[in-house]
Write an enzyme that holds these catalytic residues in place. Structure first.
Site, mmCIF file in Angstrom:
data_model
loop_
_atom_site.group_PDB
_atom_site.id
_atom_site.type_symbol
_atom_site.label_atom_id
_atom_site.label_comp_id
_atom_site.label_asym_id
_atom_site.label_seq_id
_atom_site.Cartn_x
_atom_site.Cartn_y
_atom_site.Cartn_z
ATOM 1 N N HIS A 84 0.860 -1.177 0.000
ATOM 2 C CA HIS A 84 0.000 0.000 0.000
ATOM 3 C C HIS A 84 0.903 1.236 0.000
ATOM 4 C CE1 HIS A 84 -3.587 2.326 2.024
ATOM 5 N NE2 HIS A 84 -2.936 3.057 1.170
ATOM 6 N N GLU A 88 0.906 8.070 -3.196
ATOM 7 C CA GLU A 88 1.775 7.574 -2.113
ATOM 8 C C GLU A 88 3.072 8.377 -2.033
ATOM 9 O OE1 GLU A 88 0.984 5.214 0.294
ATOM 10 O OE2 GLU A 88 -0.989 5.480 -0.575
ATOM 11 N N HIS A 104 3.177 10.596 1.265
ATOM 12 C CA HIS A 104 4.058 9.959 2.263
ATOM 13 C C HIS A 104 5.546 10.058 1.899
ATOM 14 C CE1 HIS A 104 0.456 8.262 4.044
ATOM 15 N NE2 HIS A 104 0.109 7.800 2.865
#
Ligand code: 5GP
Length: 277
Positions: free
Chosen positions: A80, A138, A142
């Site tokens: 993920h 992502e 992040h």
């Protein structure tokens, strides 16, 4: 004179340290919940998805949805994201304005398609407010917060793949007898122990309708495994996330739901149950 010089040097050093310990505040957070000043993260969380659970919720198929690859759909935990987190249970997000560029990761594309697939047909949100690939989401949300350990987009993706390969959760569970099944229920304690025995650290697990949905491994900044729950309340100490989808005592690890595009993109769904192992 000497003391004035020393004081100036000290003040300048302090300023540099203070500036260095916070990330740039993003101008447009794209709907993300951003704190104003984001200090350096404390540890990494590698979040993995169980396709057998995630794909049960698939309502639409399209070429970009990893659930819809028929017999080529994933049968192992997939990535993920690699999330830089704080020990207090919060996390930074959208730390720099470094936008995603798919060209940067062109050499990794095959591996990413296989091990880091999107399970959605919708585009993902990015920090600039635009829509993009799951990988863009992502990286921008992040990855940009993982400095100074991970320096750029390519490093973020190759590092994540390497950590994922090194800590093979699917293999560990399989060897401990936790194989995909639509009838078995497994004790959460057993699953957590299997991971603890293999990696000497406690994972975090989330569930959806009694089925394992995500398994998260935590790491120090040098990628040595650590417990996911340091410094958190008791509900985290057994590896169960305290979120809404926390797991029951016995959980399932559903088999692959094989979905495939019929003819042409978006033409419909074919749904079959197939044993992947
Ligand atoms: P993403 O936006 O990367 O697809 O998923 C991140 C989401 O996972 C967050 O919005 C949050 O709801 C959930 N989440 C649960 N635990 C954590 C955590 O420890 N770190 C981060 N970054 N997200 C978490």
């Amino acid at each position: 004179m000497a003391s004035l010089f020393t004081t100036s040097i000290l003040s300048a050093s302090l300023l540099i340290v203070l500036i260095g310990s916070f990330f740039i505040e993003p101008i447009n957070a794209g709907g993300f919940n951003i704190v104003k000043e984001q200090r350096e993260f404390d540890y990494f969380k590698l979040s993995l998805q169980w396709p057998g659970t995630v794909c049960r919720n698939t309502r639409h198929c399209c070429a970009s949805n990893g659930c819809c690859r028929g017999s080529n759909s994933p049968t192992e935990f997939t990535i993920h994201g690699l999330w830089p987190d704080y020990n207090d249970g919060t996390w930074p997000a959208c730390c720099t304005k470094s936008g995603f560029d798919v060209k940067e990761i062109s050499t990794l594309k095959d591996a990413l398609e296989k091990y880091w697939p999107s399970y959605s047909c919708s585009k993902a949100s990015t920090c600039s407010g635009k829509k993009g690939l799951f990988w863009a989401h992502e990286w921008e949300k992040h990855g940009t917060c993982s400095s100074p350990v991970v320096k750029d987009e390519y490093s973020y993706f190759i590092t994540t793949l390497n950590v994922y390969f090194k800590f093979n959760v699917t293999e560990v569970l399989y060897e401990a007898g936790y194989v995909p099944s639509n009838s078995e229920k497994y004790p959460m304690g057993g699953i957590i122990s299997a991971i603890q025995n293999a990696f000497h650290a406690t994972p975090e697990i989330t569930c959806s309708q009694g089925a394992v949905e995500e398994l998260r491994l935590c790491f120090y900044k040098d990628f040595k495994p650590r417990d996911c729950a340091i410094g958190l309340g008791s509900s985290h100490h057994n590896g169960l996330s305290s979120s809404k989808s926390s797991c029951p005592k016995y959980v399932s690890l559903p088999e692959r739901v094989s979905l495939a595009l019929k003819t042409g993109e978006g033409a419909g769904l074919r749904l079959t149950q197939s044993k992947a192992y």
